[in-house]
Design a protein around this motif. Structure first.
Motif, short mmCIF file in Angstrom:
data_model
loop_
_atom_site.label_atom_id
_atom_site.label_comp_id
_atom_site.label_asym_id
_atom_site.label_seq_id
_atom_site.Cartn_x
_atom_site.Cartn_y
_atom_site.Cartn_z
N ILE A 1 -4.32 18.15 -28.70
CA ILE A 1 -3.20 17.76 -29.73
C ILE A 1 -3.71 16.45 -30.29
O ILE A 1 -3.64 15.51 -29.57
CB ILE A 1 -1.91 17.88 -29.06
N SER A 2 -3.57 16.29 -31.73
CA SER A 2 -3.97 14.89 -32.14
C SER A 2 -3.19 14.74 -33.65
O SER A 2 -3.34 15.66 -34.29
CB SER A 2 -5.51 14.60 -32.29
N PRO A 3 -3.05 13.50 -33.74
CA PRO A 3 -2.57 13.11 -35.11
C PRO A 3 -3.74 13.19 -36.07
O PRO A 3 -5.11 12.80 -35.87
CB PRO A 3 -1.90 11.76 -34.99
N ILE A 4 -3.47 13.73 -37.47
CA ILE A 4 -4.52 13.42 -38.44
C ILE A 4 -4.14 12.16 -39.27
O ILE A 4 -2.94 11.95 -39.62
CB ILE A 4 -4.67 14.50 -39.34
N ALA A 5 -5.04 11.02 -39.15
CA ALA A 5 -4.87 9.94 -39.91
C ALA A 5 -5.30 9.93 -41.45
O ALA A 5 -6.20 10.60 -41.89
CB ALA A 5 -5.56 9.09 -39.14
N ILE A 6 -4.34 9.45 -42.14
CA ILE A 6 -4.64 9.09 -43.56
C ILE A 6 -5.34 7.66 -43.40
O ILE A 6 -4.58 6.74 -43.15
CB ILE A 6 -3.34 9.11 -44.58
N ILE A 7 -6.55 7.77 -43.89
CA ILE A 7 -7.30 6.64 -43.53
C ILE A 7 -7.70 5.97 -45.02
O ILE A 7 -7.93 6.77 -46.03
CB ILE A 7 -8.65 6.87 -42.75
N PHE A 8 -7.70 4.65 -45.32
CA PHE A 8 -7.97 4.37 -46.72
C PHE A 8 -8.82 2.75 -46.51
O PHE A 8 -8.81 2.19 -45.59
CB PHE A 8 -6.60 4.07 -47.52
N ALA B 1 -7.79 1.16 -41.40
CA ALA B 1 -6.26 1.16 -41.73
C ALA B 1 -5.89 2.48 -41.64
O ALA B 1 -6.42 3.50 -42.46
CB ALA B 1 -5.76 0.26 -43.02
N GLN B 2 -4.64 2.58 -41.30
CA GLN B 2 -3.91 4.15 -41.21
C GLN B 2 -2.72 4.07 -41.68
O GLN B 2 -2.01 3.25 -41.27
CB GLN B 2 -4.13 4.45 -39.70
N ALA B 3 -2.23 4.94 -42.74
CA ALA B 3 -1.10 4.99 -43.38
C ALA B 3 -0.13 5.60 -42.35
O ALA B 3 -0.13 6.60 -41.65
CB ALA B 3 -1.10 5.91 -44.46
N LYS B 4 1.13 4.95 -42.40
CA LYS B 4 2.54 5.52 -42.02
C LYS B 4 2.90 6.64 -42.91
O LYS B 4 2.75 6.61 -44.19
CB LYS B 4 3.56 4.51 -41.79
N VAL B 5 3.46 7.91 -42.31
CA VAL B 5 3.97 8.95 -43.27
C VAL B 5 5.10 9.30 -42.91
O VAL B 5 5.59 9.21 -41.89
CB VAL B 5 2.81 10.08 -42.94
N GLY B 6 6.06 9.61 -43.92
CA GLY B 6 7.43 9.93 -43.67
C GLY B 6 8.21 10.15 -45.19
O GLY B 6 7.35 9.97 -46.19
N GLU B 7 9.33 10.04 -44.97
CA GLU B 7 10.20 9.87 -46.35
C GLU B 7 10.55 8.44 -46.38
O GLU B 7 10.54 7.84 -45.36
CB GLU B 7 11.43 11.09 -46.30
N GLU B 8 10.87 8.06 -47.54
CA GLU B 8 11.27 6.59 -47.67
C GLU B 8 12.23 6.03 -47.03
O GLU B 8 13.49 6.78 -46.57
CB GLU B 8 11.85 6.42 -49.28
N GLY B 9 11.86 5.20 -46.05
CA GLY B 9 12.79 4.65 -45.17
C GLY B 9 12.97 5.05 -43.64
O GLY B 9 13.55 4.72 -42.85
N ASN B 10 12.12 6.17 -43.74
CA ASN B 10 12.09 6.64 -42.39
C ASN B 10 10.38 7.09 -41.85
O ASN B 10 10.05 8.27 -42.09
CB ASN B 10 12.82 8.28 -42.42
N PHE B 11 9.57 6.19 -42.01
CA PHE B 11 8.17 6.51 -41.85
C PHE B 11 7.77 6.58 -40.35
O PHE B 11 8.28 5.85 -39.57
CB PHE B 11 7.38 5.40 -42.58
N SER B 12 6.88 7.60 -39.87
CA SER B 12 6.70 7.71 -38.57
C SER B 12 5.10 7.16 -38.36
O SER B 12 4.19 7.21 -38.97
CB SER B 12 6.41 9.24 -38.46
#
Length: 362
Positions: free
Chosen positions: A127-134, A251-262
């Motif tokens: 089990i692993s997160p998928i990172a959005i990398i930039f 660098a890895q992005a936080k993901v979520g809805e505005e104001g509630n990033f995971s």
């Protein structure tokens, strides 16, 4: 979450195409049940599949062979699609896949090394997160929600200083530069999990069906996890997605809805899996998960499966498969993967289900 520069990635990229194997003849067993004199297993075991769990498989192979010096194990991280194809065609004893076999793929008699009439079992192992990398000059932290992410990878948002990105990142100095998305060019379970997230959480912004093969037009394709990481690292204004274990110091992005990033953590990703059921209609011991990406936790998560015969043609090979998969699923094996790849261990409930499936293999 601030990550620094790109020191570790050359080695990762160079290793991506290698077959992971080892020879324990020159290693000393570590003792215990599988230690010196404690293992009578012998033979050769071949796995092919997901590149996402490359780091974990390296560790699993080395540790298992140290404990079982009569067994030669190899795992080729050629991608989930290649792993499923090899297993179905009889080219591998087991497959690693970032998605389970679909019900119409899991038909009795369709698997080369399985006994006549046998189906296959899908067993979650990793089990692993998928990172959005930039890689964007001057930007270390990036907030993205599902809608903006979907529009970036579908080519609808083309500039880093687009108002939709700027609204989510008011403190960032976003350049007036083109965005260069990078996606997997091979049939990839990571892609299927990533596009499942986009489709489920932002259906109006992502018009494509979830699939292991990239459906959107444009962007740059790269083979394997290491290929995507290398393309993002070596590019300018690039963005991609990859298993977090191989994202290195990008660098890895936080993901979520505005104001509630995971935040991207294994524990946060594991929350999604913990709150997800096994798909309805599956045979007993076939543990294909129906991931609930709208639950609590980091939503871009993959579950990588070991796919094995319910019954093998060769009982001796079945014993080897059972022994290796039992190690992978054990507390020791899960800890080894956590140390090597930063993955989240199976929950006690899921581990119990996986071990019951392994025990049922004949």
């Amino acid at each position: 979450m601030k990550m620094h520069k790109f020191a570790k990635l050359a080695a990762v990229a160079a290793a991506g195409a290698l077959v992971l194997s080892g020879c324990a003849n020159n290693e000393q067993p570590t003792g215990g049940e599988g230690g010196e004199g404690g293992s009578e297993l012998s033979g050769t075991l071949t796995g092919i599949g997901a590149s996402s769990m490359q780091a974990a498989q390296e560790k699993w192979v080395a540790e298992f062979m140290t404990q079982n010096p009569g067994v030669q194990v190899s795992y080729a991280p050629e991608g989930s699609g290649a792993g499923r194809e090899a297993f179905m065609g009889g080219g591998a004893d087991f497959a690693g896949s970032d998605r389970a076999l679909k019900e119409d793929e899991n038909k009795a008699g369709e698997f080369g090394r399985c006994a006549e009439g046998s189906i296959a079992y899908d067993m979650p192992m990793y089990i692993s997160p998928i990172a959005i990398i930039f890689n964007v000059e001057g930007v270390d932290d990036l907030n993205l929600n599902a809608e903006v992410t979907a529009k970036i990878f579908d080519g609808k948002i083309k500039k880093w200083n687009d108002p939709a990105i700027a609204e989510l990142n008011p403190d960032a100095e976003l350049p007036d530069a083109d965005i260069h998305p990078v996606h997997r060019s091979d049939d990839s379970g990571t892609t299927e999990n990533f596009t499942s997230y986009l489709s489920e959480v932002a259906p109006d912004a992502w018009p494509h069906e979830p699939d292991g093969e990239w459906a959107a037009e444009g962007g740059e394709g790269a083979k394997g996890t290491s290929g995507v990481v290398a393309a993002v690292t070596n590019g300018t204004g690039t963005i991609g997605y990859a298993d977090a274990s191989q994202a290195g110091d990008l660098a890895q992005a936080k993901v979520g809805e505005e104001g509630n990033f995971s935040e991207l953590t294994p524990e946060s990703a594991a929350q999604i899996v913990e709150n997800s059921p096994v798909e309805e209609g599956r045979e007993e011991h076939d543990l294909a998960m129906e991931l609930n990406r709208k639950g609590e936790g980091y939503p871009i998560v993959l579950v990588s499966y070991a796919i094995a015969c319910a019954e093998y043609q060769d009982p001796a090979q079945a014993e080897l498969v059972k022994a290796y998969l039992s190690y992978m699923a054990s507390e020791e094996g899960q800890k080894a993967a956590e140390e090597a790849a930063g993955s989240a261990p199976l929950s006690p409930k899921l581990a119990e289900q996986v071990n019951a499936s392994i025990e049922a293999i004949k």
